[in-house]
Design a protein around this motif. Structure first.
Motif, PDB file in Angstrom:
ATOM      1  N   ILE A 268       0.856  -1.204   0.000  1.00 62.82           N
ATOM      2  CA  ILE A 268       0.000   0.000   0.000  1.00 62.82           C
ATOM      3  C   ILE A 268       0.894   1.257   0.000  1.00 62.82           C
ATOM      4  N   ALA A 269       1.945   1.219   0.832  1.00 62.00           N
ATOM      5  CA  ALA A 269       2.836   2.394   0.920  1.00 62.00           C
ATOM      6  C   ALA A 269       3.483   2.672  -0.439  1.00 62.00           C
ATOM      7  N   THR A 270       3.917   1.610  -1.123  1.00 57.57           N
ATOM      8  CA  THR A 270       4.551   1.795  -2.438  1.00 57.57           C
ATOM      9  C   THR A 270       3.540   2.339  -3.449  1.00 57.57           C
ATOM     10  N   ALA A 271       2.342   1.752  -3.440  1.00 59.74           N
ATOM     11  CA  ALA A 271       1.312   2.208  -4.394  1.00 59.74           C
ATOM     12  C   ALA A 271       0.975   3.683  -4.133  1.00 59.74           C
ATOM     13  N   ASP A 272       0.911   4.060  -2.875  1.00 59.32           N
ATOM     14  CA  ASP A 272       0.571   5.449  -2.568  1.00 59.32           C
ATOM     15  C   ASP A 272       1.724   6.405  -2.863  1.00 59.32           C
ATOM     16  N   HIS A 273       2.938   5.877  -2.775  1.00 58.97           N
ATOM     17  CA  HIS A 273       4.116   6.679  -3.163  1.00 58.97           C
ATOM     18  C   HIS A 273       4.023   7.004  -4.663  1.00 58.97           C
ATOM     19  N   VAL A 274       3.688   5.992  -5.460  1.00 58.81           N
ATOM     20  CA  VAL A 274       3.561   6.219  -6.912  1.00 58.81           C
ATOM     21  C   VAL A 274       2.389   7.174  -7.187  1.00 58.81           C
ATOM     22  N   LYS A 275       1.332   7.018  -6.420  1.00 59.04           N
ATOM     23  CA  LYS A 275       0.164   7.912  -6.562  1.00 59.04           C
ATOM     24  C   LYS A 275       0.604   9.373  -6.364  1.00 59.04           C
ATOM     25  N   ALA A 276       1.419   9.585  -5.320  1.00 59.39           N
ATOM     26  CA  ALA A 276       1.878  10.947  -5.027  1.00 59.39           C
ATOM     27  C   ALA A 276       2.785  11.457  -6.146  1.00 59.39           C
ATOM     28  N   LEU A 277       3.698  10.574  -6.620  1.00 58.30           N
ATOM     29  CA  LEU A 277       4.599  10.980  -7.708  1.00 58.30           C
ATOM     30  C   LEU A 277       3.808  11.409  -8.937  1.00 58.30           C
ATOM     31  N   LYS A 278       2.721  10.687  -9.184  1.00 59.17           N
ATOM     32  CA  LYS A 278       1.931  10.949 -10.392  1.00 59.17           C
ATOM     33  C   LYS A 278       0.880  12.024 -10.165  1.00 59.17           C
ATOM     34  N   ARG A 279       0.780  12.486  -8.930  1.00 63.16           N
ATOM     35  CA  ARG A 279      -0.269  13.458  -8.562  1.00 63.16           C
ATOM     36  C   ARG A 279      -1.632  12.962  -9.062  1.00 63.16           C
ATOM     37  N   SER A 280      -1.870  11.647  -8.806  1.00 64.84           N
ATOM     38  CA  SER A 280      -3.091  11.013  -9.308  1.00 64.84           C
ATOM     39  C   SER A 280      -4.166  10.989  -8.222  1.00 64.84           C
ATOM     40  N   ASP A 281      -5.415  11.029  -8.637  1.00 66.96           N
ATOM     41  CA  ASP A 281      -6.530  10.873  -7.685  1.00 66.96           C
ATOM     42  C   ASP A 281      -6.897   9.408  -7.535  1.00 66.96           C
ATOM     43  N   LYS A 282      -6.353   8.595  -8.419  1.00 58.64           N
ATOM     44  CA  LYS A 282      -6.738   7.178  -8.436  1.00 58.64           C
ATOM     45  C   LYS A 282      -5.995   6.406  -7.343  1.00 58.64           C
ATOM     46  N   GLU A 283      -6.683   5.477  -6.697  1.00 62.33           N
ATOM     47  CA  GLU A 283      -6.052   4.632  -5.677  1.00 62.33           C
ATOM     48  C   GLU A 283      -5.948   3.209  -6.209  1.00 62.33           C
ATOM     49  N   ILE A 284      -4.741   2.647  -6.185  1.00 62.86           N
ATOM     50  CA  ILE A 284      -4.567   1.246  -6.598  1.00 62.86           C
ATOM     51  C   ILE A 284      -4.960   0.350  -5.424  1.00 62.86           C
ATOM     52  N   THR A 285      -5.727  -0.688  -5.719  1.00 58.43           N
ATOM     53  CA  THR A 285      -6.101  -1.635  -4.666  1.00 58.43           C
ATOM     54  C   THR A 285      -5.338  -2.955  -4.868  1.00 58.43           C
ATOM     55  N   LEU A 286      -5.499  -3.865  -3.900  1.00 53.60           N
ATOM     56  CA  LEU A 286      -4.642  -5.058  -3.866  1.00 53.60           C
ATOM     57  C   LEU A 286      -5.445  -6.320  -4.182  1.00 53.60           C
ATOM     58  N   SER A 287      -4.812  -7.204  -4.929  1.00 52.57           N
ATOM     59  CA  SER A 287      -5.393  -8.518  -5.187  1.00 52.57           C
ATOM     60  C   SER A 287      -4.420  -9.545  -4.592  1.00 52.57           C
ATOM     61  N   PHE A 288      -4.769 -10.079  -3.423  1.00 50.17           N
ATOM     62  CA  PHE A 288      -3.893 -11.083  -2.782  1.00 50.17           C
ATOM     63  C   PHE A 288      -4.262 -12.414  -3.392  1.00 50.17           C
ATOM     64  N   ASP A 289      -3.836 -12.596  -4.670  1.00 55.52           N
ATOM     65  CA  ASP A 289      -4.472 -13.672  -5.417  1.00 55.52           C
ATOM     66  C   ASP A 289      -3.827 -15.056  -5.295  1.00 55.52           C
ATOM     67  N   GLU A 290      -2.897 -15.218  -4.362  1.00 54.55           N
ATOM     68  CA  GLU A 290      -2.475 -16.562  -3.910  1.00 54.55           C
ATOM     69  C   GLU A 290      -2.044 -16.441  -2.460  1.00 54.55           C
ATOM     70  N   TRP A 291      -2.684 -17.192  -1.586  1.00 56.02           N
ATOM     71  CA  TRP A 291      -2.236 -17.252  -0.189  1.00 56.02           C
ATOM     72  C   TRP A 291      -2.686 -18.572   0.418  1.00 56.02           C
ATOM     73  N   ASN A 292      -1.884 -19.081   1.316  1.00 53.24           N
ATOM     74  CA  ASN A 292      -2.270 -20.319   2.030  1.00 53.24           C
ATOM     75  C   ASN A 292      -1.093 -20.789   2.891  1.00 53.24           C
ATOM     76  N   VAL A 293      -1.310 -21.892   3.558  1.00 50.57           N
ATOM     77  CA  VAL A 293      -0.231 -22.663   4.191  1.00 50.57           C
ATOM     78  C   VAL A 293       0.236 -23.676   3.148  1.00 50.57           C
ATOM     79  N   TRP A 294       1.539 -23.772   2.964  1.00 53.12           N
ATOM     80  CA  TRP A 294       2.096 -24.734   1.990  1.00 53.12           C
ATOM     81  C   TRP A 294       3.461 -25.176   2.504  1.00 53.12           C
ATOM     82  N   ARG A 295       3.634 -26.479   2.722  1.00 55.39           N
ATOM     83  CA  ARG A 295       4.934 -26.994   3.175  1.00 55.39           C
ATOM     84  C   ARG A 295       5.855 -27.109   1.966  1.00 55.39           C
ATOM     85  N   GLN A 296       6.411 -25.990   1.562  1.00 58.06           N
ATOM     86  CA  GLN A 296       7.225 -25.948   0.335  1.00 58.06           C
ATOM     87  C   GLN A 296       8.512 -26.732   0.481  1.00 58.06           C
TER      88      GLN A 296
END
Ligand code: AHR
Length: 495
Positions: A268-296
């Motif tokens: 979130i901090a990185t996305a908002d840093h880029v938002k500030a650099l771009k002087r954008s009104d748009k907010e990037i949201t997150l897709s945590f599109d893989e998560w779990n317990v996995w005995r790798q």
């Protein structure tokens, strides 16, 4: 003793129901003998296992990402459409299994309809690129009248599928990925692909690839470079994380939510840093599109796998502790509901999954099924901030962390509050007090824990581990009191 404070006035954000997503990859037995097994006694006319479909509905999954995963980075989607007897058998380079292509795009859309889930699609940016992504979205989303949607119609599907969410590749930062790239190379390709896909369908929601886990050497920098190029073209950035106990350090494992929490905050901090650099009104949201317990640690690596027919791969059997961790990771996702809009428990069936099957045999719920199903069922539309004053636990990985990890949701319509809380202490039960507004009553208290923290479910004993109803939880003089055993997950419902 601990005190948990919750108040409907302290709102984190609205829950996007896609937070309760999952993931189907052409990997191991997730598709074949998982969701699809035409020879199975419960199979319907499409070859979909109905025993599995029933469990998927019970799990409460809302959105399912497909077809990978690492698989997508060498997948030719055209192989998986059209008459089944003309589809090629091909070596999948990701998992080195021979893909029979008997299940593909049209089958997954049909399966999603039956499961009642929104399909989330990933495009191949490993061995392929802009052209193939454009062709795939044309096949799925355009009305008849040009070559690609006409192929869909010829394959028996008149109406466009209207698939909304598209992932621009998968884990492109990982050296294991077929066609993996530097941040600059990926950012450029993602930008060009997103731009082209939007010309086909401007209504798409696009997910740029973030890091494969928080331990990647490029974590943070990768997100900055990718978002600087794609900020105006994508809605979400992805995160992936898998957790496992290491060197017998169960205390750090039980506190794995700390890593997920920190990972989310820093993206979130990185996305908002880029938002500030771009002087954008748009907010990037997150897709945590893989998560779990996995005995790798138990995974031999892709090159440790011989070339073979599709068969079992990473079929982790989950314990009680694993379920407690999965419950705590769901709590973390809810705590960030203002920015995390999509999340996918990876995967759905057999491959590190809440649902297990036997080929030709039974389907059952793994331990992790239960906290997921109860959270998906009872999480209300609004997440509330919780504040906890209570004991801490010492962990090797994260230092001292609060023993209780919690969140709460509120349903303004019914007045129901659901409190989700995990006791991460391995040794101490915690007596919890929750001061509440007058008029509330305890509807129920469900918990997952066991004297045998290594207990598992199996085909022979599918309900060895199930949630228990806790009777002693009561509300007296405006204070709800409950006892939370060591290493336990809880849902307390108040109306
Ligand atoms: O879910 C298993 C694998 O984990 C996926 O294919 C990949 O994206 C991740 O590394």
């Amino acid at each position: 003793m601990a005190r948990l404070v919750v108040d409907p006035a302290f709102v984190v954000g609205a829950v996007d129901r896609r937070l309760f997503g999952s993931f189907v990859e052409h990997m191991g037995r997730c598709v074949y003998t998982g969701i699809y097994e035409p020879e199975h006694v419960t199979a319907d006319a499409d070859g979909f296992r109905q025993d599995v479909l029933e469990l998927v509905r019970e799990l409460g999954v809302t959105a399912v990402r497909y077809p990978g995963g690492n698989f997508v980075s060498n997948y030719d989607w055209e192989d998986g459409v059209g008459p089944k007897d003309q589809r090629p058998r091909k070596l999948d380079l990701a998992w080195r299994a021979i893909e029979p292509n008997q299940f593909g795009t049209d089958e997954f859309v049909a399966w999603s309809g039956k499961a009642g889930v929104e399909p989330v699609w990933a495009v191949n940016l490993g061995t392929r690129g802009i052209k193939e992504a454009v062709e795939l979205v044309s096949y799925t989303n355009l009305p008849a009248g040009t070559e690609l949607p006409d192929r869909r119609v010829a394959n028996g599907h008149e109406a466009p599928y209207g698939i909304k969410v598209w992932c621009l590749g998968n884990e492109m930062d990982g050296p294991w990925q077929i066609g993996h790239k530097t941040a600059e190379e990926y950012a450029r390709l993602a930008e060009e692909t997103a731009n082209a896909m939007r010309r086909v369908d401007p209504g798409l929601e696009l997910v740029a690839c973030g890091s494969s886990n928080s331990g990647m050497p490029t974590f943070g920098e990768w997100e900055r470079v990718v978002l600087e190029r794609t900020y105006d073209l994508v809605e979400h950035i992805s995160l992936h994380a898998y957790y496992e106990p290491r060197d017998g350090d169960q205390a750090s494992f039980l506190a794995a939510a700390e890593d997920m929490d920190r990972m989310i905050s820093s993206v979130i901090a990185t996305a908002d840093h880029v938002k500030a650099l771009k002087r954008s009104d748009k907010e990037i949201t997150l897709s945590f599109d893989e998560w779990n317990v996995w005995r790798q640690q138990d995974f031999p690596g892709e090159l440790g796998l011989g070339i073979r027919e599709v068969g079992p791969l990473i079929e982790d059997t989950y314990t009680v502790d694993d379920a407690v961790v999965v419950g705590s990771l769901l709590i973390t996702l809810l705590r960030h509901a203002d920015r995390v809009k999509i999340a996918c428990l990876a995967q759905l069936v057999n491959v590190i999954a809440p649902i297990r099957t036997e080929p030709g045999g039974a389907a059952w719920r793994q331990t992790i099924f239960h906290p997921f199903a109860l959270t998906a069922k009872y999480a209300g539309p609004t997440v509330l901030r919780t504040a906890v004053d209570g004991p801490e636990v010492e962990t090797a990985k994260f230092g001292k962390v609060p023993a209780l990890w919690s969140t709460a949701t509120y349903d303004e319509r019914t007045g129901e509050i659901a409190i989700f809380v995990v006791n991460r202490s391995e040794t101490d039960k915690i007596d919890l007090e929750i001061p509440l507004a007058p008029g509330l009553t305890v509807t129920e208290h469900l918990a997952l824990y066991d004297d045998d923290r290594g207990a598992v479910n199996s085909a022979a004993d599918p309900d060895r581990v199930t949630p228990r109803r806790i009777d002693g939880t009561e509300l007296v003089d405006g204070v709800c009191t409950a006892t939370l055993p060591p290493a336990s997950w809880h849902l307390i419902r108040l109306t």
